[in-house]
Design a protein around this motif. Structure first.
Motif, short mmCIF file in Angstrom:
data_model
loop_
_atom_site.label_atom_id
_atom_site.label_comp_id
_atom_site.label_asym_id
_atom_site.label_seq_id
_atom_site.Cartn_x
_atom_site.Cartn_y
_atom_site.Cartn_z
N PRO A 103 -12.01 -38.42 -24.66
CA PRO A 103 -11.05 -37.30 -24.66
C PRO A 103 -11.72 -35.93 -24.59
CG PRO A 103 -10.42 -38.92 -26.31
CD PRO A 103 -11.77 -39.33 -25.79
N LEU A 104 -12.90 -35.78 -25.18
CA LEU A 104 -13.56 -34.47 -25.16
C LEU A 104 -14.00 -34.08 -23.76
CD1 LEU A 104 -15.83 -34.42 -28.35
CD2 LEU A 104 -13.49 -33.58 -28.06
N ALA A 105 -14.28 -35.10 -22.93
CA ALA A 105 -14.74 -34.80 -21.58
C ALA A 105 -13.66 -34.14 -20.74
CB ALA A 105 -15.22 -36.08 -20.90
N GLN A 106 -12.40 -34.30 -21.15
CA GLN A 106 -11.31 -33.71 -20.37
C GLN A 106 -11.38 -32.19 -20.39
OE1 GLN A 106 -9.88 -36.21 -18.79
NE2 GLN A 106 -11.13 -37.51 -20.15
N GLY A 107 -11.94 -31.61 -21.43
CA GLY A 107 -12.03 -30.17 -21.51
C GLY A 107 -13.39 -29.62 -21.14
N ALA A 139 -18.05 -50.73 -37.81
CA ALA A 139 -17.94 -49.27 -37.85
C ALA A 139 -18.83 -48.61 -36.80
CB ALA A 139 -18.32 -48.76 -39.24
N PHE A 140 -19.98 -49.22 -36.51
CA PHE A 140 -20.88 -48.64 -35.53
C PHE A 140 -20.53 -49.02 -34.10
CE2 PHE A 140 -23.89 -48.14 -39.16
CZ PHE A 140 -24.09 -46.78 -39.02
N GLN A 141 -19.94 -50.18 -33.92
CA GLN A 141 -19.62 -50.62 -32.56
C GLN A 141 -18.29 -50.07 -32.06
OE1 GLN A 141 -21.75 -52.43 -30.55
NE2 GLN A 141 -23.20 -52.07 -32.23
N ASP A 142 -17.33 -49.92 -32.96
CA ASP A 142 -16.00 -49.42 -32.59
C ASP A 142 -15.93 -47.95 -33.03
OD1 ASP A 142 -13.41 -49.04 -31.88
OD2 ASP A 142 -12.56 -50.45 -33.35
N LEU A 143 -16.39 -47.05 -32.18
CA LEU A 143 -16.55 -45.66 -32.58
C LEU A 143 -15.22 -44.97 -32.84
CD1 LEU A 143 -19.40 -44.32 -30.24
CD2 LEU A 143 -19.57 -45.36 -32.50
N PRO A 144 -15.20 -44.03 -33.78
CA PRO A 144 -13.98 -43.27 -34.03
C PRO A 144 -13.56 -42.47 -32.80
CG PRO A 144 -15.59 -42.94 -35.79
CD PRO A 144 -16.29 -43.66 -34.68
N THR A 145 -12.30 -42.15 -32.71
CA THR A 145 -11.77 -41.37 -31.59
C THR A 145 -12.14 -39.90 -31.76
OG1 THR A 145 -9.91 -42.88 -31.37
CG2 THR A 145 -9.68 -40.69 -30.37
N PRO A 146 -12.77 -39.28 -30.74
CA PRO A 146 -13.09 -37.85 -30.85
C PRO A 146 -11.86 -36.99 -30.62
CG PRO A 146 -13.85 -38.73 -28.74
CD PRO A 146 -13.30 -39.89 -29.51
N ASP A 201 -3.32 -27.96 -40.96
CA ASP A 201 -2.76 -26.78 -40.32
C ASP A 201 -3.75 -26.09 -39.40
OD1 ASP A 201 -4.18 -26.17 -42.79
OD2 ASP A 201 -3.54 -24.10 -42.47
N ARG A 202 -5.01 -26.54 -39.41
CA ARG A 202 -6.01 -25.95 -38.53
C ARG A 202 -6.28 -26.81 -37.30
NH1 ARG A 202 -9.53 -21.96 -40.46
NH2 ARG A 202 -8.49 -20.78 -42.10
N HIS A 203 -5.66 -27.95 -37.19
CA HIS A 203 -5.94 -28.83 -36.06
C HIS A 203 -5.66 -28.11 -34.75
CE1 HIS A 203 -6.07 -33.10 -37.94
NE2 HIS A 203 -6.60 -32.21 -38.74
N PRO A 204 -6.56 -28.28 -33.76
CA PRO A 204 -6.33 -27.61 -32.47
C PRO A 204 -5.21 -28.27 -31.69
CG PRO A 204 -8.22 -29.07 -32.32
CD PRO A 204 -7.78 -29.09 -33.77
N THR A 205 -4.56 -27.50 -30.87
CA THR A 205 -3.51 -28.06 -30.00
C THR A 205 -4.11 -28.62 -28.73
OG1 THR A 205 -3.17 -25.88 -29.02
CG2 THR A 205 -1.78 -26.49 -30.90
N HIS A 206 -5.38 -28.30 -28.49
CA HIS A 206 -6.08 -28.86 -27.34
C HIS A 206 -7.56 -28.90 -27.67
CE1 HIS A 206 -7.71 -24.89 -26.25
NE2 HIS A 206 -6.52 -24.42 -26.58
N THR A 207 -8.32 -29.66 -26.89
CA THR A 207 -9.74 -29.80 -27.15
C THR A 207 -10.58 -29.12 -26.09
OG1 THR A 207 -9.78 -31.91 -25.95
CG2 THR A 207 -9.45 -31.99 -28.33
#
Length: 780
Positions: A312-316, A670-677, A774-780
């Motif tokens: 997802p980060l690559a989209q921005g 935990a190491f193989q299934d990485l968290p979603t960025p 309340d600080r979460h971004p609306t886009h990445t």
């Protein structure tokens, strides 16, 4: 006046009687008048012992007819064998060959190579003792001057000038310390030489660390030659600073960086500084929980492109292409890549490739590691039009002889992404100090000088040899215990192949009984064969990855490399706690493994002490010894938990907890299934410093965005990065951290060191830093 030692390798009878003996005694007395001491050796065996142990030799005087003393395994005579060993051990040590009438020697009868080895000949009765001693002393003084590398030589020369200092630091060569009782204690402990060499950057005669001029620049260029780089930079705040420096230079804001997930936290710090968007590459893991290499299939251009597209980060990002990639080599557990293979695979995906070789600075100096390190990849191994620019960051102090915090950056540039020195220097200056410690610079200079020429191979080969001896001793001990029949048959193992094959004869040997020279010289003995049970790492190709012999992983009963549990087990945390009571500190402890490093400072006595301690632990375990007699300090700190327990009982209790909690398997998930960025690391850091984050208990952390890295030691690899989602409550990350939290509560005194986690002193709860909703971004 020269100082140092001169080896006299002569027949004992030459010192015993006759005019020649009297002349040799006079030569020795004259050498002592020049400030030199003399070590006598009456046989080739004795001379070789001196050469192994005496690094302070300034010259050698060797008789061609020296008796061998014992079989050397060589057809050469004693004197010839000593000359050969001098050539393998020292670079340009002055050697004088003694010619005697008794031996009726003639120069014409000597092999041609001898004249290329010695600097002169000595007929003891044909010149005066003072003249002969003067020749030897002059050669010794010239050698001792030449052996000093550029900066250390200049620093010593400056110190010998005894100039007053009118600049920082304020202790003025240590004088200020002498004005206080505690300061005097400090002065006496460290000595005047160290304090006199702690100088200001304004000392022009020593050059500039920022401009890379003068003796400092000469030292960096000398190191580049020795380590095989085009340019080398000395870094004084450790490999962490070197990693940040390279990352900050190579990738810009909102550009994609390909990052080995098995990375040091300093790599992340570089991403925070640069504003890059990481796309992580996931290494393999085995049943012990040890991190393996990045599978070769995941480095192919199509696989990299797919991984970027799915992030997802690559989209921005400003581009779908990655201008920078970083790979850890060798890994913490001693797995090193075929660097040419990795570079070729990643070349299509990035123009700049950084090998973090913090633990691998010695690789260039032993043939076992051929093509396994970054600077071995050049225009001959990979054409310039294909090869990316290569960076290597090395923590010189870790396994070479340098002061702590001393590191180097090596660069080999390519036409695809040339690195202009003046531009890289801007990144260098941004991270370097304007108050460098000159002794640290000198230690980098000396560390490089120590590896120059044959002595570099000698030093690394000695470490490799001692590691192999320990590995084989452990395997033989296990065999003897199993065959004895008078005690339980279990013992600790070593993570290594059970058998090796000689590629020349195709003969297979058990590891314990393999010829030491085969293990010491043949890389195929250490290569991870695809799908071999002993290493338990999937997805490897032939020759892609090699186990470094000097990084020795002890394995404990209870779990194997395929993740198969035994009914009984001995968790490694208990073993290493016991070893600490014997003043044996290991490098890293996992659930059922412990890592010990065989650096250049390891001796037979040192590893023999470790082997003895392992045998003692076995005896204590087999005897079901009360814990108060094994780990009294743990019992004293936690009496309510451990009173009345035995060593075997504690081991079994912890083993059953680990097995039932499946902690190792949860770690793997935990190491193989990485968290979603969800957001770039730099954005999260900005929230951290602007009160946009909060500490959250694990029980309330589901679905939150991490604001800081969480790194569990062991194994020391980040499980959660800034900007990543913690996932569901029953997801791999929170299940693993919750299991770790439970373990720490159940076994106080044996908990993990977890960076990025705060532990509630009252409840033992883990708290992690999360971005406020309340600080979460609306886009990445």
């Amino acid at each position: 006046m020269a100082h140092g030692t001169v080896l006299f390798a002569l027949r004992e009878d030459l010192f015993a009687h006759g005019p020649g003996a009297e002349q040799l005694h006079r030569i020795r007395t004259a050498l002592e008048g020049h400030g030199l001491s003399v070590r006598r050796a009456g046989s080739g065996r004795d001379a070789r012992a001196v050469l192994r142990t005496e690094a302070g030799l300034a010259a050698a005087v060797v008789a061609w007819d020296l008796p061998p003393g014992q079989s050397t395994g060589s057809s050469e005579a004693g004197g010839a064998a000593v000359l050969r060993q001098i050539g393998r051990r020292f670079k340009d040590l002055p050697v004088f060959l003694v010619m005697t009438e008794e031996a009726d020697e003639d120069l014409d009868h000597l092999p041609l190579w001898v004249s290329e080895t010695v600097v002169g000949y000595v007929w003891p009765l044909e010149d005066t003792p003072s003249f002969i001693a003067g020749r030897i002393a002059s050669a010794a003084a010239a050698y001792q001057e030449a052996v000093l590398p550029p900066f250390f030589k200049a620093l010593r020369r400056f110190g010998d000038a005894h100039e007053y200092s009118w600049h920082t630091p304020a202790h003025a060569g240590g004088v200020a310390f002498l004005k206080s009782p505690v300061g005097r204690a400090f002065f006496d402990y460290f000595g005047e030489s160290l304090l006199r060499s702690d100088l200001s950057i304004s000392v022009e005669e020593l050059g500039s660390l920022f401009e890379h001029t003068g003796p400092i620049g000469d030292a960096e260029r000398n190191a580049a030659r020795i380590f095989g780089a085009e340019r080398t930079y000395f870094v004084l705040h450790g490999n962490s600073t070197a990693d940040r420096m390279v990352g900050h230079f190579c990738v810009a804001s909102d550009e994609i960086a390909l990052v080995d997930r098995n990375c040091h936290k300093s790599v992340l710090h570089g991403l925070v500084l640069s504003g890059a968007r990481p796309v992580y590459l996931v290494p393999t893991r085995n049943g012990y929980g040890l991190a393996g290499p990045l599978p070769p299939a995941t480095l192919a251009p199509a696989a990299i492109a797919a991984r970027i597209a799915a992030n997802p980060l690559a989209q921005g990002a400003v581009s779908p292409h990655a201008p920078y990639a970083i790979v850890t080599n060798s890994t913490y557990d001693g797995l090193c890549y075929d660097a040419v293979h990795v570079t070729r695979d990643l070349a299509a995906s990035t123009p700049r490739l950084h090998f973090d070789e913090a633990w691998f600075a010695y690789a260039r100096f032993h043939p076992l590691y051929t093509h396994r390190y970054a600077m071995s990849v050049d225009g001959q191994t990979l054409p310039d039009e294909q090869r990316p620019t290569l960076f290597s960051t090395q923590s010189t102090h870790k396994l070479l002889a340098a002061l702590s915090q001393s590191a180097m950056v090596h660069i080999r540039t390519s036409p695809r992404a040339p690195v202009a020195p003046e531009r890289f220097n801007e990144a260098f200056m941004m991270h370097a100090t304007t108050s460098p410690l000159y002794p640290a610079i000198a230690s980098l200079d000396v560390a490089a000088g120590m590896m120059d020429g044959p002595q570099g191979h000698w030093l690394v080969d000695e470490a490799v040899t001692e590691a192999i001896r320990f590995r084989q001793a452990m395997a033989r001990t296990a065999t003897r215990i199993a065959a004895a029949g008078d005690r339980p048959t279990w013992f600790f193992g070593i993570w290594q192949p059970p058998t090796v094959t000689d590629p020349a004869t195709k003969e297979e040997h058990t590891f314990a009984d393999a010829p030491a020279d085969l293990l010491r010289t043949e890389p195929s003995c250490w290569q991870l064969q695809p799908d071999a049970a002993w290493h338990g790492l999937p997805g490897l190709s032939q020759g892609y990855c090699m186990l470094d012999p000097i990084k020795v992983t002890l394995t404990c009963p209870g779990l194997d490399a395929r993740g198969q549990w035994s009914e009984r087990g001995i968790p490694a945390r208990i073993l290493t706690a016991y070893l600490a009571t014997r003043n044996i500190l290991v490098e890293k402890t996992d659930s059922y493994t412990a890592l010990v490093l065989f650096s250049m400072g390891i001796t037979k006595g040192k590893w023999g002490t470790l082997l003895d301690a392992l045998m003692d632990f076995k005896a204590l375990y087999d005897a079901d010894t009360p814990l108060e007699n094994v780990l009294p300090a743990v019992l004293a700190r936690h009496p309510r938990r451990y009173t009345g327990m035995t060593l075997a009982g504690l081991c079994q209790s912890m083993h059953e907890h680990l097995r039932e909690a499946a902690l190792v398997q949860l770690l793997d998930a935990a190491f193989q299934d990485l968290p979603t960025p969800l957001a770039p690391p730099q954005w999260c850091y900005q929230q951290l410093i602007r009160e946009g984050t909060e500490r959250v208990r694990l029980s309330q952390a589901a679905g939150r965005m991490a604001a800081a890295m969480v790194t569990v030691t062991p194994p020391g690899i980040p499980v959660l990065m800034p900007g990543e989602s913690t996932g569901e409550a029953d997801g791999p990350l929170l299940r693993y951290l919750t299991a770790l939290e439970s373990f720490d509560r159940a076994f106080p005194g044996f908990g993990s060191e977890t960076h990025g986690v705060t532990i509630d002193a009252d409840t033992g709860d883990y708290l992690i830093e999360c971005v406020r909703p309340d600080r979460h971004p609306t886009h990445t």
